[in-house]
Design a protein around this motif. Structure first.
Motif, PDB file in Angstrom:
ATOM      1  N   PHE A 178       0.851  -1.193   0.000  1.00 52.00           N
ATOM      2  CA  PHE A 178       0.000   0.000   0.000  1.00 52.00           C
ATOM      3  C   PHE A 178       0.886   1.242   0.000  1.00 52.00           C
ATOM      4  CE2 PHE A 178      -2.537   3.248   2.276  1.00 52.00           C
ATOM      5  CZ  PHE A 178      -3.642   3.287   1.442  1.00 52.00           C
ATOM      6  N   ARG A 179       0.741   2.042  -1.046  1.00 52.99           N
ATOM      7  CA  ARG A 179       1.469   3.313  -1.178  1.00 52.99           C
ATOM      8  C   ARG A 179       2.975   3.135  -0.995  1.00 52.99           C
ATOM      9  NH1 ARG A 179      -2.596   7.459   2.137  1.00 52.99           N
ATOM     10  NH2 ARG A 179      -4.401   7.161   0.742  1.00 52.99           N
ATOM     11  N   GLY A 180       3.496   2.104  -1.635  1.00 52.57           N
ATOM     12  CA  GLY A 180       4.926   1.890  -1.627  1.00 52.57           C
ATOM     13  C   GLY A 180       5.476   1.183  -0.407  1.00 52.57           C
ATOM     14  N   GLY A 181       4.623   0.763   0.518  1.00 55.54           N
ATOM     15  CA  GLY A 181       5.079   0.074   1.713  1.00 55.54           C
ATOM     16  C   GLY A 181       4.226  -1.129   2.022  1.00 55.54           C
ATOM     17  N   VAL A 182       4.503  -1.775   3.130  1.00 55.80           N
ATOM     18  CA  VAL A 182       3.760  -2.948   3.573  1.00 55.80           C
ATOM     19  C   VAL A 182       2.813  -2.533   4.687  1.00 55.80           C
ATOM     20  CG1 VAL A 182       3.921  -5.226   4.627  1.00 55.80           C
ATOM     21  CG2 VAL A 182       5.640  -4.510   2.949  1.00 55.80           C
ATOM     22  N   LEU A 183       1.539  -2.809   4.485  1.00 62.73           N
ATOM     23  CA  LEU A 183       0.511  -2.471   5.467  1.00 62.73           C
ATOM     24  C   LEU A 183      -0.165  -3.766   5.917  1.00 62.73           C
ATOM     25  CD1 LEU A 183      -0.899  -0.153   6.957  1.00 62.73           C
ATOM     26  CD2 LEU A 183      -2.563  -0.073   5.093  1.00 62.73           C
ATOM     27  N   GLY A 184       0.445  -4.444   6.871  1.00 60.07           N
ATOM     28  CA  GLY A 184      -0.115  -5.688   7.356  1.00 60.07           C
ATOM     29  C   GLY A 184       0.091  -6.831   6.379  1.00 60.07           C
ATOM     30  N   HIS A 185      -0.598  -7.946   6.647  1.00 58.59           N
ATOM     31  CA  HIS A 185      -0.482  -9.145   5.822  1.00 58.59           C
ATOM     32  C   HIS A 185      -1.868  -9.681   5.495  1.00 58.59           C
ATOM     33  CE1 HIS A 185       3.567  -8.872   7.494  1.00 58.59           C
ATOM     34  NE2 HIS A 185       3.969  -9.675   6.538  1.00 58.59           N
ATOM     35  N   ALA A 219      -0.012 -11.908  16.806  1.00 59.02           N
ATOM     36  CA  ALA A 219      -0.257 -12.480  15.482  1.00 59.02           C
ATOM     37  C   ALA A 219      -1.419 -11.752  14.819  1.00 59.02           C
ATOM     38  CB  ALA A 219      -0.543 -13.974  15.591  1.00 59.02           C
ATOM     39  N   THR A 220      -1.519 -11.921  13.504  1.00 56.36           N
ATOM     40  CA  THR A 220      -2.589 -11.270  12.741  1.00 56.36           C
ATOM     41  C   THR A 220      -3.858 -12.098  12.734  1.00 56.36           C
ATOM     42  OG1 THR A 220      -0.911 -10.250  11.319  1.00 56.36           O
ATOM     43  CG2 THR A 220      -3.185 -10.220  10.526  1.00 56.36           C
ATOM     44  N   TYR A 221      -3.735 -13.404  12.572  1.00 61.64           N
ATOM     45  CA  TYR A 221      -4.899 -14.276  12.446  1.00 61.64           C
ATOM     46  C   TYR A 221      -4.951 -15.370  13.512  1.00 61.64           C
ATOM     47  CZ  TYR A 221      -5.238 -12.135   7.818  1.00 61.64           C
ATOM     48  OH  TYR A 221      -5.343 -11.237   6.794  1.00 61.64           O
ATOM     49  N   ARG A 222      -3.828 -15.746  14.053  1.00 61.40           N
ATOM     50  CA  ARG A 222      -3.768 -16.882  14.957  1.00 61.40           C
ATOM     51  C   ARG A 222      -4.475 -16.570  16.285  1.00 61.40           C
ATOM     52  NH1 ARG A 222       1.431 -17.357  15.182  1.00 61.40           N
ATOM     53  NH2 ARG A 222       1.667 -16.222  17.142  1.00 61.40           N
ATOM     54  N   GLY A 223      -5.117 -17.572  16.848  1.00 61.17           N
ATOM     55  CA  GLY A 223      -5.763 -17.436  18.141  1.00 61.17           C
ATOM     56  C   GLY A 223      -4.846 -17.876  19.275  1.00 61.17           C
ATOM     57  N   MET A 224      -5.302 -17.651  20.505  1.00 61.32           N
ATOM     58  CA  MET A 224      -4.517 -17.997  21.685  1.00 61.32           C
ATOM     59  C   MET A 224      -5.391 -18.778  22.664  1.00 61.32           C
ATOM     60  SD  MET A 224      -2.580 -15.442  24.380  1.00 61.32           S
ATOM     61  CE  MET A 224      -4.121 -14.977  25.204  1.00 61.32           C
ATOM     62  N   SER A 225      -4.821 -19.788  23.287  1.00 63.30           N
ATOM     63  CA  SER A 225      -5.539 -20.562  24.289  1.00 63.30           C
ATOM     64  C   SER A 225      -5.698 -19.755  25.572  1.00 63.30           C
ATOM     65  CB  SER A 225      -4.782 -21.865  24.585  1.00 63.30           C
ATOM     66  OG  SER A 225      -5.308 -22.513  25.732  1.00 63.30           O
ATOM     67  N   TRP A 226      -6.837 -19.929  26.237  1.00 64.10           N
ATOM     68  CA  TRP A 226      -7.034 -19.241  27.513  1.00 64.10           C
ATOM     69  C   TRP A 226      -6.161 -19.840  28.609  1.00 64.10           C
ATOM     70  CZ3 TRP A 226      -8.648 -22.069  31.698  1.00 64.10           C
ATOM     71  CH2 TRP A 226      -9.314 -23.273  31.456  1.00 64.10           C
ATOM     72  N   LEU A 227      -5.535 -20.983  28.348  1.00 65.03           N
ATOM     73  CA  LEU A 227      -4.621 -21.579  29.318  1.00 65.03           C
ATOM     74  C   LEU A 227      -3.290 -20.841  29.392  1.00 65.03           C
ATOM     75  CD1 LEU A 227      -5.148 -25.365  28.497  1.00 65.03           C
ATOM     76  CD2 LEU A 227      -6.113 -24.095  30.411  1.00 65.03           C
ATOM     77  N   THR A 228      -2.920 -20.147  28.330  1.00 70.65           N
ATOM     78  CA  THR A 228      -1.614 -19.502  28.284  1.00 70.65           C
ATOM     79  C   THR A 228      -1.399 -18.501  29.419  1.00 70.65           C
ATOM     80  OG1 THR A 228      -1.538 -19.799  25.877  1.00 70.65           O
ATOM     81  CG2 THR A 228      -0.053 -18.156  26.823  1.00 70.65           C
ATOM     82  N   PRO A 229      -2.356 -17.615  29.738  1.00 70.67           N
ATOM     83  CA  PRO A 229      -2.105 -16.646  30.815  1.00 70.67           C
ATOM     84  C   PRO A 229      -2.038 -17.261  32.209  1.00 70.67           C
ATOM     85  CG  PRO A 229      -3.888 -15.913  29.361  1.00 70.67           C
ATOM     86  CD  PRO A 229      -3.633 -17.347  29.064  1.00 70.67           C
TER      87      PRO A 229
END
Length: 475
Positions: A178-185, A219-229
């Motif tokens: 986007f406009r000569g640069g990277v705007l996310g994935h 992450a952009t799309y990946r989810g996280m387990s509620w066990l992690t915290p």
């Protein structure tokens, strides 16, 4: 085809490794010295000094063991948390049983909002997702993968839904220019590798259902387990259970330090240790009288369960674990929740669990499953929770609301509004949708001006019914 060539390129993107664990903090120690930071260190030092000019030899009856770390992966969570911790299992089971109780259906959408529920033959794949499978089996798989891995993936192959193990799936992203640069994935597809090895199978985004209700902030799309915290709480809970086990294994007594005089030889010291272990170690030797001689002295060096308020400490950790899973402790049956359990408190906890945890999960799940089947025009995939036993109290509340809405509809129709507009306005909570027929009730009807004028021009008073005087011309 260009996208498929990207996914099938000779050097596909490697499957992501496990998320790095938090670094372990180590304390550097000077050469030739050993820092004393625990009872084990203390005993180690004293044992080294015994019989070498020191005046004390020590044997402790309850030795500690380091806590095993839980690897931050599906396999680690499944083996070290779900299958090894009763609090985790009970919390996940409560989420699983309620989440799997709904029926999946279509819901009509109109300009006034969602309306009736209906079914079609296309829902067959959700009712029988695989051979011998049911909607409940599918939902249980979804919530289990989300709880343990943060993500659920599935696709359709030969008319059946195939669950993709989350740690064998790789998301393929490309930079968004986007406009000569990277705007996310941008997500361009998935790569599935059976057993984590072998050839990759490419899948397009619209071929995969992805359910990830808790996003990973890194992450952009990946989810996280509620066990992690709550990994720390899980490890501590495991240590406390191990502490109780060791307590009973070592004669159901507090930790003891046995000291001997300096005149005791090494052989006598070792023989004394063997006799003491044989006579007082193990739950079968609990509560036996300990006989000592030769100047031996016993000192309690460990805190008892009461002294360290063991039950309260463990209860706090259990509550934190259940809170991370969005389940009130009283629903799971944890000690802290049951201490304040009343019918009113349970009803409030049930409503909190249903409204704050389960309903949002259902809404996310049906949207995630939508790519797997064709959608009728003017409808969306939705859930029917009217027959979930856990929500029967909500059904009573819903009936009360519907009774009030019915009374409102009847009153508005009596006031001259069109029935169709009244129903739409009440359902959408938007009074601007009301349309009037122009007909007014008798109370709002204007009086007839002509009739009122005739009465005024007559000028003669109304006859008095009590007046017996005959009118003029009467005899």
């Amino acid at each position: 085809m260009s996208l498929l060539r990207q996914l099938l390129s000779p050097a596909p993107a490697a499957a992501p490794g496990p998320v790095a664990e938090p670094p372990v903090e180590y304390i550097s120690e000077p050469s030739g010295e050993r820092s004393i930071t625990s009872i084990d260190d203390y005993v180690h030092q004293l044992s080294q000094w015994a019989h070498m000019g020191s005046t004390l030899g020590v044997q402790q009856t309850l030795s500690g063991s380091p806590a095993e770390r839980i690897t931050n992966s599906l396999e680690g969570y499944a083996t070290s948390a779900y299958a090894a911790n009763g609090v985790i299992f009970a919390t996940m089971l409560a989420r699983m049983m309620v989440f799997s109780g709904v029926r999946l259906t279509w819901q009509s959408l109109s300009s006034s909002g969602p309306s009736r529920l209906f079914g079609t033959a296309d829902l067959e794949i959700l009712e029988n997702p695989w051979s011998g499978g049911t909607t409940q089996d599918l939902l249980i798989r979804m919530i289990t993968d989300v709880d343990l891995a943060g993500n659920f993936y599935a696709t359709v192959v030969d008319g059946e839904i195939v669950r993709l193990r989350p740690d064998w799936v790789t998301m393929v992203l490309e930079p968004r220019r986007f406009r000569g640069g990277v705007l996310g994935h941008r997500l361009i597809g998935y790569l599935y590798q059976e057993s984590g090895e072998g050839d990759y199978i490419p899948l397009l985004p619209d071929e995969v259902a992805r359910f990830a209700p808790i996003p990973d902030p890194l992450a952009t799309y990946r989810g996280m387990s509620w066990l992690t915290p709550v990994l720390r709480e899980i490890r501590i809970d495991g240590q406390m259970n191990h502490h109780k086990s060791q307590f009973f294994t070592n004669a159901a007594t507090p930790n003891l330090a046995v000291s001997l005089k300096e005149t005791v030889t090494v052989d006598q010291f070792k023989e004394f240790m063997e006799v003491l272990d044989a006579s007082h170690t193990g739950i079968e030797n609990a509560y036996k009288t300990m006989y000592l001689g030769g100047g031996a002295d016993v000192t309690v060096v460990g805190a008892s369960f009461e002294a360290m308020n063991f039950k309260q400490m463990q209860g706090h950790g259990e509550t934190r674990i259940a809170a991370a899973g969005g389940v009130p402790p009283v629903i799971v049956g944890l000690s802290e929740g049951l201490q304040a359990a009343t019918y009113s408190n349970y009803a409030q906890a049930r409503r909190r669990f249903a409204d704050g945890t389960v309903h949002p999960l259902w809404q996310n799940a049906v949207g995630s499953l939508a790519p797997l089947l064709p959608r009728p025009s003017g409808a969306r995939l939705w859930y029917d929770a009217r027959h979930v036993p856990f929500l029967r109290e909500d059904t009573k509340d819903e009936a009360d609301i519907q009774g009030r809405e019915a009374a409102t509809i009847a009153e508005l129709v009596k006031e001259g509004f069109t029935p169709a507009s009244v129903v739409n306005a009440v359902r959408a909570h938007d009074w601007t949708l009301l349309e009037h027929t122009g007909a007014l009730s008798i109370q709002l009807q204007p009086t007839d001006p002509a009739a009122a004028t005739d009465d005024e021009d007559d000028g003669e008073p109304a006859p008095d019914p009590d007046d017996d005087t005959p009118d003029e011309g009467e005899e």
